[in-house]
Write an enzyme that holds these catalytic residues in place. Structure first.
Site, PDB file in Angstrom:
ATOM      1  N   ASP A  54       0.802  -1.200   0.000  1.00 16.42           N
ATOM      2  CA  ASP A  54       0.000   0.000   0.000  1.00 16.42           C
ATOM      3  C   ASP A  54       0.848   1.269   0.000  1.00 16.42           C
ATOM      4  O   ASP A  54       0.399   2.331  -0.400  1.00 16.42           O
ATOM      5  CB  ASP A  54      -0.885  -0.045   1.249  1.00 16.42           C
ATOM      6  CG  ASP A  54      -2.062   0.873   1.114  1.00 16.42           C
ATOM      7  OD1 ASP A  54      -2.710   0.789   0.065  1.00 16.42           O
ATOM      8  OD2 ASP A  54      -2.307   1.671   2.041  1.00 16.42           O
ATOM      9  N   LEU A  70      -9.002   7.529  -1.020  1.00 13.34           N
ATOM     10  CA  LEU A  70      -8.477   8.725  -1.627  1.00 13.34           C
ATOM     11  C   LEU A  70      -7.099   8.501  -2.232  1.00 13.34           C
ATOM     12  O   LEU A  70      -6.737   9.114  -3.217  1.00 13.34           O
ATOM     13  CB  LEU A  70      -8.383   9.797  -0.535  1.00 13.34           C
ATOM     14  CG  LEU A  70      -8.541  11.230  -0.999  1.00 13.34           C
ATOM     15  CD1 LEU A  70      -9.809  11.382  -1.813  1.00 13.34           C
ATOM     16  CD2 LEU A  70      -8.575  12.136   0.220  1.00 13.34           C
ATOM     17  N   ARG A  71      -6.347   7.605  -1.607  1.00  7.27           N
ATOM     18  CA  ARG A  71      -4.963   7.468  -2.028  1.00  7.27           C
ATOM     19  C   ARG A  71      -4.846   7.084  -3.501  1.00  7.27           C
ATOM     20  O   ARG A  71      -4.001   7.590  -4.215  1.00  7.27           O
ATOM     21  CB  ARG A  71      -4.267   6.423  -1.159  1.00  7.27           C
ATOM     22  CG  ARG A  71      -2.819   6.350  -1.465  1.00  7.27           C
ATOM     23  CD  ARG A  71      -1.958   6.360  -0.259  1.00  7.27           C
ATOM     24  NE  ARG A  71      -2.410   5.483   0.796  1.00  7.27           N
ATOM     25  CZ  ARG A  71      -1.673   5.189   1.856  1.00  7.27           C
ATOM     26  NH1 ARG A  71      -0.473   5.705   1.960  1.00  7.27           N
ATOM     27  NH2 ARG A  71      -2.132   4.402   2.780  1.00  7.27           N
ATOM     28  N   GLY A  72      -5.729   6.213  -3.946  1.00  9.12           N
ATOM     29  CA  GLY A  72      -5.701   5.797  -5.340  1.00  9.12           C
ATOM     30  C   GLY A  72      -5.926   6.980  -6.261  1.00  9.12           C
ATOM     31  O   GLY A  72      -5.193   7.191  -7.227  1.00  9.12           O
ATOM     32  N   THR A  93      -2.920   9.424  -6.234  1.00  7.04           N
ATOM     33  CA  THR A  93      -1.781   8.890  -6.966  1.00  7.04           C
ATOM     34  C   THR A  93      -2.025   8.943  -8.464  1.00  7.04           C
ATOM     35  O   THR A  93      -1.156   9.320  -9.244  1.00  7.04           O
ATOM     36  CB  THR A  93      -1.523   7.423  -6.565  1.00  7.04           C
ATOM     37  OG1 THR A  93      -1.495   7.350  -5.158  1.00  7.04           O
ATOM     38  CG2 THR A  93      -0.228   6.933  -7.139  1.00  7.04           C
TER      39      THR A  93
END
Lengths: 341, 632
Positions: A197, A278-280, A283
């Site tokens: 992750d 949110l991270r996806g 990125t």
């Protein structure tokens, strides 16, 4: 000791090369994990990255890689000798630090400097690999074989951006913002999900099946082994061009625009693939922007999103063990759904 | 000038007279010659050729071969042995206790890999190397240096080495780590050779020396050599690009050894015979289309620079095609039957044989993984963490010294004063890793459904393998026999590829199934794992141990096999899949001392939940058992 193979001379493996360039352009993308078969040049590519990175400014002799702006107020208690150059500035290579298997904890996070303690009776901190990798890259080959307790330390530092050492009566805190680059062969052991992750991008490399490509690989490997210096000299100009591309892309990065349609496409893509949170999205957006900057165009368009979506999302999909479909296929399906509509 | 060992001219007729004694002798002689030739080439360029894998147990033939190799190496080159269980401090390096204490500053003691710089490292029982150790060695082979970041030391030590790995594996499930196999140029088999019939080799050290000198100034190989080797490799179905690269180096060494300035077709033939042929996954009968394996991935081909010569497409100009044909013929003639699955190192190819579950039963040193250090005294087996102990003592030295002197003691300056509170010991975490052996009844009409769900359960467990630290194996029984369909693995991709085809139907050889599951479980236990058998069946056997269809005997055999589980104290869970559970199931479960769970409608998630619950209960139990004793 061994001269690294020049990046420009790596045959094929476009995904891996692009991913490395993207994180070199925008560090905040957050690292690359390279999965793949043995002998596909994973570690060669990562190690060749160092030669591509534009140099950085650093406080002279600083063991924590502080930027010149931090001189004098870094809060570290270095000894007189080390401190004497604190107001000089060096231009040095961006560190690409190797964390080899078998490393011990004290070398990773840093520890009491034994020699100083024994010979001079002073309590001093000897920085570890995390300090050395600050503002640079930390590379772990065969990351899936790394001992668990080291993985824990890495996760900690990577999440907080600083390394806190409380051992042997020392209490030290220093920034450790590094881009994590890992490589490994999934057949030899799974990667811990929490660690996976932490990587912004993940790419899979395969043994090239094209004969011409394989012949070219062999030719270049042979030439390199015979005479690394000449080989390097031959590829130097190409490497230099790539380096300039990176510099230019970095300058442009701030001004690259993402329009609303693009943003929407990206979030719909994340929803459609079930990529978590949110991270996806973040990125994906950063990677697409870096891709546009690399191409030297002012705006992110569909092509960029399509190009980077698989590497930004494939390791974030919720795994359904009974679904045989590869994650890339699932992403492509989602892209067709969302973007071709 | 020419070494007697090196003649690719050896008649390479296919052994048509297989079986009769004379053909066998000729083939044995061939194999011996190949082994000697590989040793000679390796001795010319151990660093470039990386390594030699010899599959054979210890014995006089192997000894003689190794002595020959040693006599070919320059006398001053170090030869180091590396036991498979070598820990990092001896493998990579560590702090030198005596010297450190004597000088008062950290002194490095090199590990085996760095000590062998310029020479070779011999690895007996190479199949026992853990994947971590194999990866460390592989990295050193690639980098030719040891990266050491240990115990306060950070060094790069030169390690230009080649390895000789003795693969003594007995069954296909304990083969050597693929990461090392792929890097070693030569894979040779000495098994079954008899010393009496083999000609004694004549080592010629001076020829080797001349060859090394010649290799150093050898001009680059002609384009055809490279192309032909790549094409040959692809025709033989060899995946990694490293294989043709190793073949190229072997050809270069062969040319140097034969006294030639450049690589000729003879050298390439020898290289194909020794490097590529043993890795062949397929042998095209006739000259094939030089089309590589059908990989759906099509790389968008825009190489930026140095366009390869125009002959890159399939229609090759005559010389390369001719070369390739000759080389392929050499491979066809060379490939020893049966070697292929064994040494390719391709896990998906390792097809489990019937008795493969056995493996070799021995004990593995189970120390556990290092997990930092803690305060404590080094007694009863606890390992002193020297560096951390010194670190703990270091800040107090000035104080202690003056204290001691005030008390009238005499303290030399180069002595470190330790107090009991300084001692740090190595913390080892022994996380007992578990292996679930699924044993699935694939007989009769419900086979397909039951198998599909078992397969689902396998994958579900593996999907959490990292968290639960669980490996999974799958034994399937149907027809007359039981098979280990999936040898113990923690890798989901590997399990997928092995589970792709599912056999089913036929009789119910329950006894054979349980037997194989027990064998697999015991082999895992021998490796320091905790096995758990999960038997999925309706409990009605109809094939006895000798493979005959005979219901009462079959049931009795199954009961006997079940008692075997209990006798070996292997944990087991019996999942009764009968639509209406009957007495047989309960009886079997009792005989196995297994937990009994009736699941008339088997489904993957239920099975997984049962398995994982059992694992976590067990983990809790063992933790409770371990905690009063503290760390070990």
């Amino acid at each position: 000791m061994k001269i690294p193979f020049p990046f420009a001379a790596i045959v094929g493996q476009d995904d891996m090369k692009l991913a490395l360039l993207l994180v070199a352009i925008d560090r905040t993308i957050g690292g690359v994990m390279v999965f793949g078969d043995r002998g596909t040049g994973k570690s060669t590519a990562v190690r060749s990255l160092a030669a591509l990175l534009p140099p950085m400014q650093v406080v002279s002799g600083c063991r924590f890689n502080y930027p010149p702006a931090a001189a004098g107020n870094c809060g570290q208690s270095c000894d007189e000798e080390a401190r004497s150059h604190c107001h000089d500035v060096d231009t040095g290579a961006v560190p690409v630090v190797d964390l080899p298997l078998g490393a011990t904890e004290d070398r990773v996070v840093g520890a009491l400097d034994i020699e100083r303690a024994l010979t001079r009776g002073e309590k001093g901190f000897e920085p570890g690999l995390l300090a050395r990798a600050h503002r640079g890259f930390l590379y772990i080959d065969e990351v899936n074989l790394l001992e668990d307790h080291l993985v824990d330390l890495l996760l900690d530092a990577a999440a907080s951006g600083e390394n806190i050492v409380e051992r042997e009566g020392l209490s030290v805190k220093h920034p450790a913002r590094f881009v994590l680059v890992g490589s490994g062969n999934p057949e030899e052991g799974e990667l811990r999900p929490q660690l996976l992750d932490r990587f912004g991008l993940s790419v899979e490399v395969r043994t090239p099946s094209d004969l011409a490509e394989r012949i070219e690989i062999l030719r270049r490997c042979d030439a390199f082994e015979r005479d690394p210096q000449t080989f390097l000299a031959h590829w130097g100009p190409r490497n230099q061009e790539i380096r300039e591309l990176i510099v230019r892309a970095r300058e442009r990065l701030e001004t690259v625009e993402v329009d609303d349609a693009g943003l929407e496409a990206m979030s719909r893509l994340c929803v459609a693939t079930g990529a978590d949170g949110l991270r996806g999205e973040l990125t994906l957006m950063r990677a697409a922007r870096a891709a546009a900057a690399l191409e030297n165009v002012p705006r992110v368009d569909d092509r960029h999103i399509r190009r980077v979506a698989p590497m930004a999302l494939r390791h974030r999909l919720r795994r359904d063990p009974l679904d045989e479909t590869g994650s890339v296929v699932r992403i492509e399906r989602a892209m067709a759904e969302v973007m071709d509509a | 000038m020419t070494s007697p060992v090196l003649s690719p001219e050896r008649p390479v007729q296919p052994p048509e007279s297989a079986g009769d004694g004379i053909g066998q002798d000729a083939r044995d002689a061939d194999r011996w010659q190949d082994a000697l030739a590989a040793a000679a080439l390796f001795a010319v360029d151990p660093v470039g050729l990386r390594g030699l894998v010899v599959s054979d147990g210890p014995g006089p033939v192997r000894d003689r071969w190794f002595r020959h190799l040693e006599q070919l190496l320059p006398p001053d080159r170090p030869v180091r042995r590396l036991p498979a269980a070598t820990a990092d401090d001896r493998l990579i390096g560590s702090i030198d206790l005596t010297a450190t204490l004597a000088t008062g500053r950290p002194v490095l003691q090199k590990g085996v890999l760095a000590e062998a710089d310029g020479g070779i490292v011999v690895i007996p029982m190479a199949e026992r190397l853990s994947s971590g150790t194999a990866a460390r060695i592989a990295t050193v082979l690639d980098r030719q240096e040891v990266a050491l970041e240990r115990e306060g030391l950070a060094e790069r030590l030169p390690a230009r080495i080649g390895i000789v790995a003795f693969d003594e594996s007995a069954g296909p499930d304990e083969a050597m780590a693929p990461s090392l196999l792929d890097r070693c140029a030569f894979l040779i088999g000495l098994g079954g050779l008899s010393l009496r019939r083999l000609p004694a080799p004549l080592p010629d050290r001076s020829a080797l020396e001349a060859a090394r000198a010649r290799l150093a100034v050898q001009p680059p190989p002609a384009a055809e050599v490279i192309e032909a080797l790549v094409i040959t490799g692809a025709s033989l179905g060899i995946g990694p690009v490293t294989a043709p690269l190793l073949a190229l180096r072997a050809a270069a060494a062969a040319a140097a050894l034969a006294g030639r300035d450049a690589v000729t077709i003879e050298d390439a033939r020898l290289a194909v015979r020794l490097v590529l042929a043993p890795r062949a996954r397929m042998i095209p009968e006739d000259m094939p289309e030089p089309e590589p394996d059908a990989d759906p991935q099509t790389p968008e081909d825009h190489r930026p620079d140095t366009p390869p010569p125009d002959n890159a497409g399939p229609p090759e100009p005559p010389p390369t095609a001719e070369w390739a044909e000759i080389l392929l013929a050499a491979a066809r003639a060379a490939r020893p039957e049966g070697l292929v699955n064994r040494v390719t190192g391709d896990s998906s190819l390792r097809h489990p044989s019937r008795q493969s579950g056995g493996g070799s039963v021995g004990t593995v040193p189970t120390g556990g993984r290092p997990a930092g250090t803690r305060m404590g005294t080094p007694r009863s087996g606890a390992r002193l963490a020297l560096v951390d102990t010194i670190r703990a003592a270091a800040p107090w030295q000035a104080l202690r010294r003056s204290e001691r002197r005030r008390a009238g003691g005499d303290v030399p300056d180069d002595r470190i004063l330790f107090h009991r509170t300084d001692f740090r010991i190595q913390r080892l975490v022994r996380r007992r890793e578990s292996t679930i052996v699924f044993c699935v009844d694939a007989s009769g009409s419900t086979a397909f459904h039951r198998l599909a769900e078992a397969k689902g359960a396998v994958e579900l467990v593996l999907a959490q393998a990292y968290v639960s630290r669980t490996a999974v194996a799958l034994v399937v029984f149907r027809g007359q026999t039981a098979d280990l369909l999936l040898p113990p693995t923690r890798s989901l991709p590997r399990a997928r590829s092995l589970l792709a085809k599912l056999p089913g139907g036929g009789g119910t050889p329950l006894a054979a199934g349980i037997d194989l599951a027990v064998l697999t479980a015991l082999a895992e236990r021998a490796r320091g794992k905790d096995p758990l058998i999960m038997l999925l069946t309706d409990g009605r056997a109809n094939i006895s141990r000798d493979g005959v269809a005979r219901r009462p005997g079959a049931q009795e055999d199954a009961m006997e096999a079940a008692r075997h589980v209990a006798r070996n104290r292997v944990d087991a869970i019996f999942i009764d899949t009968a639509p209406r559970p009957r007495a047989e199931g309960r009886l079997l479960a009792e005989a196995m001392a297994a937990r009994y769970v009736a699941l008339p409608y088997v489904d993957a998630e239920r099975v997984r939940d049962v398995a994982l619950t059992a694992m976590s209960q067990r983990a809790a139990l063992s933790q409770r058992a371990a905690s009063p004793a503290g760390d070990r």
